[in-house]
Design a protein around this motif. Structure first.
Motif, PDB file in Angstrom:
ATOM      1  N   UNK A 184       0.828  -1.204   0.000  1.00  0.00           N
ATOM      2  CA  UNK A 184       0.000   0.000   0.000  1.00  0.00           C
ATOM      3  C   UNK A 184       0.863   1.255   0.000  1.00  0.00           C
ATOM      4  N   UNK A 185       1.827   1.319   0.883  1.00  0.00           N
ATOM      5  CA  UNK A 185       2.668   2.508   0.976  1.00  0.00           C
ATOM      6  C   UNK A 185       3.393   2.797  -0.339  1.00  0.00           C
ATOM      7  N   UNK A 202      -8.736   6.603   7.123  1.00  0.00           N
ATOM      8  CA  UNK A 202      -7.831   6.004   8.097  1.00  0.00           C
ATOM      9  C   UNK A 202      -8.627   5.413   9.244  1.00  0.00           C
ATOM     10  N   UNK A 203      -8.322   4.174   9.549  1.00  0.00           N
ATOM     11  CA  UNK A 203      -8.861   3.570  10.766  1.00  0.00           C
ATOM     12  C   UNK A 203      -7.734   3.358  11.742  1.00  0.00           C
ATOM     13  N   UNK A 260       0.812  -2.199  19.980  1.00  0.00           N
ATOM     14  CA  UNK A 260       2.117  -2.727  19.619  1.00  0.00           C
ATOM     15  C   UNK A 260       2.398  -2.607  18.124  1.00  0.00           C
ATOM     16  N   UNK A 261       1.364  -2.864  17.283  1.00  0.00           N
ATOM     17  CA  UNK A 261       1.551  -2.784  15.835  1.00  0.00           C
ATOM     18  C   UNK A 261       1.974  -1.368  15.425  1.00  0.00           C
ATOM     19  N   UNK A 262       1.322  -0.354  15.975  1.00  0.00           N
ATOM     20  CA  UNK A 262       1.674   1.025  15.628  1.00  0.00           C
ATOM     21  C   UNK A 262       3.086   1.358  16.090  1.00  0.00           C
ATOM     22  N   UNK A 306       1.232   3.378  10.954  1.00  0.00           N
ATOM     23  CA  UNK A 306       0.134   3.128  10.031  1.00  0.00           C
ATOM     24  C   UNK A 306       0.545   3.526   8.621  1.00  0.00           C
ATOM     25  N   UNK A 307      -0.093   2.915   7.642  1.00  0.00           N
ATOM     26  CA  UNK A 307       0.154   3.268   6.250  1.00  0.00           C
ATOM     27  C   UNK A 307      -0.157   4.738   6.029  1.00  0.00           C
ATOM     28  N   UNK A 308      -1.276   5.209   6.587  1.00  0.00           N
ATOM     29  CA  UNK A 308      -1.666   6.606   6.414  1.00  0.00           C
ATOM     30  C   UNK A 308      -0.588   7.539   6.951  1.00  0.00           C
ATOM     31  N   UNK A 309      -0.081   7.236   8.130  1.00  0.00           N
ATOM     32  CA  UNK A 309       0.953   8.085   8.736  1.00  0.00           C
ATOM     33  C   UNK A 309       2.201   8.101   7.863  1.00  0.00           C
ATOM     34  N   UNK A 310       2.567   6.973   7.282  1.00  0.00           N
ATOM     35  CA  UNK A 310       3.739   6.913   6.407  1.00  0.00           C
ATOM     36  C   UNK A 310       3.511   7.725   5.137  1.00  0.00           C
TER      37      UNK A 310
END
Length: 172
Positions: A91-92, A111-112, A117-119, A124-128
């Motif tokens: 995605x990124x 964005x959801x 831990x994942x973050x 997130x893809x959106x943040x990237x």
């Protein structure tokens, strides 16, 4: 803001972003580039495995195209030029490449988010995308029934060292 990229994962949040992008496109006589990134497990796309996964890949591609065709029938897209694509990449990377390739003026994405831990590990893809995109990025988290495009705050560092300054857009 004539060329608007809207990545979709067919989620409710992506639908909210598409509605906002449609409003912006309608107000600016713009067009929408709707793109879905099909991230496949690496072993499915591995040429060394003998191509056993090719039928599965084609199934995923066909389903993604069917879903895109369904999205294109939405009432709020009527009268707006929409181009759609399915890309076989992360995605990124796919969003950044599509933005550059199509000379995108604005990325509108839902964005959801990730949490916990994942973050912490990957973000997130959106943040990237917000951090890396050369085009401004508008992030939509909720349904906005009456989105108005009459006021935007445009933040930039206006640096000359970069080809295109880092930009963020906040809508009011």
């Amino acid at each position: 803001m004539k060329r608007i990229l809207v990545p979709t994962d067919f989620s409710e949040n992506a639908e909210h972003a598409l509605k906002v992008a449609a409003q912006i496109a309608r107000d600016t006589n713009g067009e929408i580039f709707l793109v879905h990134m099909l991230e496949l497990p690496s072993q499915m796309a591995d040429a060394v495995s003998g191509g056993a996964a090719v039928p599965e890949i084609m199934l995923f591609l066909n389903k993604a195209h069917e879903k895109l065709e369904e999205v294109l029938t939405r009432d709020y897209l009527e009268g707006i030029k929409v181009s759609e694509a399915v890309k076989l990449e992360s995605a990124f990377e796919g969003i950044i490449k599509s933005s550059k390739k199509n000379n995108i003026d604005l990325v509108v994405m839902g964005s959801h988010g990730t949490s916990g831990f994942q973050e912490l590990l990957i973000g997130s893809t959106t943040e990237k995308i917000v951090r890396s995109s050369e085009a401004p990025v508008l992030v939509i988290k909720h349904d906005t029934n009456n989105f108005k495009t009459d006021r935007f705050v445009f933040a930039s560092d206006f640096s000359k060292e970069v080809k295109k300054p880092f930009e963020k857009i906040i809508a009011f």
